[in-house]
Design an enzyme around this catalytic site. Structure first.
Site, mmCIF file in Angstrom:
data_model
loop_
_atom_site.group_PDB
_atom_site.id
_atom_site.type_symbol
_atom_site.label_atom_id
_atom_site.label_comp_id
_atom_site.label_asym_id
_atom_site.label_seq_id
_atom_site.Cartn_x
_atom_site.Cartn_y
_atom_site.Cartn_z
ATOM 1 N N HIS B 56 -3.166 6.634 14.567
ATOM 2 C CA HIS B 56 -2.864 5.404 14.360
ATOM 3 C C HIS B 56 -4.182 4.532 14.180
ATOM 4 C CE1 HIS B 56 1.202 6.304 15.281
ATOM 5 N NE2 HIS B 56 0.969 6.643 16.665
ATOM 6 N N HIS B 218 5.420 6.830 13.140
ATOM 7 C CA HIS B 218 5.125 8.351 12.931
ATOM 8 C C HIS B 218 5.979 8.957 11.540
ATOM 9 C CE1 HIS B 218 5.077 7.156 17.167
ATOM 10 N NE2 HIS B 218 3.869 7.793 17.063
#
Lengths: 329, 329
Positions: B56, B218
């Site tokens: 991330h 995700h």
């Protein structure tokens, strides 16, 4: 082609409008086209203008603001802005100290910025310029006689912009801009192409296991293609070219690990891990590292390494205050 | 899979090392694993820790520094960090004012951060936490009971981080962090998948003309798939969900147009052009806009919109000084 756009013919206009709406305290768009200037004009300093084709965001509009540019002119994607557009930008920002143009070395850009400068000088506005040509990959290219101006240009914006903010003369700001041009080298690589919206298809094709070494910021060819390699080996190839082009021995450098737009930050950090090690081994001291998307090529998955050989003046100006959408200090 | 990596098993380690080498003045890595803390520990304030799976970036290590986090713990890509790792982070940053954990609502993350908190409290370190759950797309998901914590988490880092910097108590810092959690909503969409390096292939497949609406960070499923649409229509779909979930009427908001990693800034600006127009039409005043890659999903081409309903305290803390690799103020 799948992109978050509405209409390929509206890409540049809607992008510039969206940028200005995001940063109304920093940016204002001129009515005459895609020219972005500081929200508040600053008098008593040399005014800096840069620009080029769109598709390199945040360059160049993202670097308009205190301590960097006064205006950025955006042409169509990968296409030089017109002389008229550049001239409007110059007129909007000109002060009695004059205007410095920062131009990347592409034939169309150089020609159009020069024409705009002539128009401005005919109106009594003093204009000087530098042409960045930091890409060590190829001597001449698809769009360029001589080396291409690429990500190292950002260092010119920052350092010359900071010098201008001190109230220095046009000659002085030009001199430090030229010093950055003379001391910065860049080379890149890419593993996927970019798609110009109006074209609707990739500008080039690469095999599943191929990498283009020395690629330009419009996806134009580099030195060669080869089989994909581990990140560290790619870094070695690029650094070898950069370090053999300019003697960095014993120097302090500013390092820019620039993403091409589609490269995850994760990978840029992994690349930096080895870049930092190689430079340390060679006794080159990294004064400052920047990692991220500064001069992109739409959604291309690629990166470049820029190394700027610093002196005390450049170090001080690199660290001076900046307040722009894409670089704050 | 073509990525700028060396070895899928080394991705997390080399990334964290490369990040710390880029920002040695800001970051230090603990010896015990992929835990990044401020280069200089600051006493006399509540210490903030966050983290989660890698992938991330710049979240969360990029937000470690003055005015934001004191530590970030990075698990394997898309995998929760272990309780031991988190506990080491807590011990490294703990002050006599205690520790606030900022946890995104994923079942593994919540469980492991809670276990680490128990370990720390057994050692006499006061720990409180908030769980962000800003994603309005789906109620429960692949990895979550309740809503997912996504890009809105960055506002918690900034605002609670600034509050901690004032010397406020743990209760006070927790209260403002919870206020952000209660007032932020996010929703995203994606047009291409991401590839977890260790898996070596995309986590999902999308057709050439398909978009996933409401996607998670995700790549996990959102509300539905549909045919690709113009950018403005996608914005309308996401904003309608966000605005129907919380009453923003007459409010001032902070807006985050977050890129998923592979989305060109050009497209994020085009999206913002319409987001700004819709909010203006609805009488919602945008106090501040941020556009860029803050909470990414490796190389996914996607974006999310986060809207934080502000009050005077949050506005002041949002604008307070920050000096981190990825957010400077």
């Amino acid at each position: 082609m799948k992109k978050f756009i509405n209409d390929a013919s509206q890409v540049e206009d809607q992008m510039i409008q969206g940028m200005v709406k995001a940063y109304p305290d920093h940016l204002r768009k001129l009515d005459c086209g895609n020219v972005v200037v500081r929200a508040q004009k600053k008098e008593g300093k040399v005014a800096l203008i840069s620009g080029g084709g769109s598709g390199h965001e945040p360059a160049h509009g993202g670097f308009v603001g205190e301590g960097m540019l006064d205006a950025a002119v955006a042409g169509a994607v990968f296409t030089s802005p017109t002389p008229d557009q550049i001239y409007e930008g110059i007129k909007a920002i000109a002060t009695d100290k004059g205007v410095l143009m920062v131009v990347k070395n592409y034939t169309g850009d150089v020609m159009n910025f020069e024409m705009a400068a002539d128009m401005a000088e005919a109106e009594g506005i003093p204009v000087q310029y530098v042409v960045t040509n930091d890409d060590v990959a190829v001597k001449d290219s698809l769009y360029t006689i001589g080396r291409r101006g690429v990500a190292g240009t950002i260092f010119v914006h920052k350092i010359a912009g900071a010098k201008a903010e001190t109230g220095a003369s046009l000659d002085e700001v030009h001199a430090v801009a030229q010093k950055v041009v003379d001391n910065v080298r860049t080379m890149g690589a890419a593993i996927s192409p970019c798609i110009v919206p109006a074209a609707g298809e990739p500008g080039f094709e690469l095999g599943n296991d191929e990498i283009e070494i020395g690629i330009g910021i419009h996806g134009e060819p580099g030195t060669h293609r080869e089989k994909m390699r581990p990140a560290d080996e790619i870094v070695d190839i690029l650094l070898e070219q950069i370090l053999s082009d300019l003697d960095y021995t014993g120097s302090e450098v500013a390092l820019l690990v620039n993403g091409s737009g589609g490269t995850p930050l994760m990978e840029l950090y992994i690349l930096n891990n080895h870049i930092a090690d190689v430079l340390a081994e060679k006794g080159i001291k990294v004064y400052r590292t920047m990692v991220g998307n500064y001069m992109t090529s739409i959604e291309m998955q690629g990166f470049s390494i820029s190394l700027l050989k610093l002196d005390d003046e450049m170090k001080e100006l690199l660290d001076a205050k900046a307040d722009t959408p894409a670089w704050k200090e």
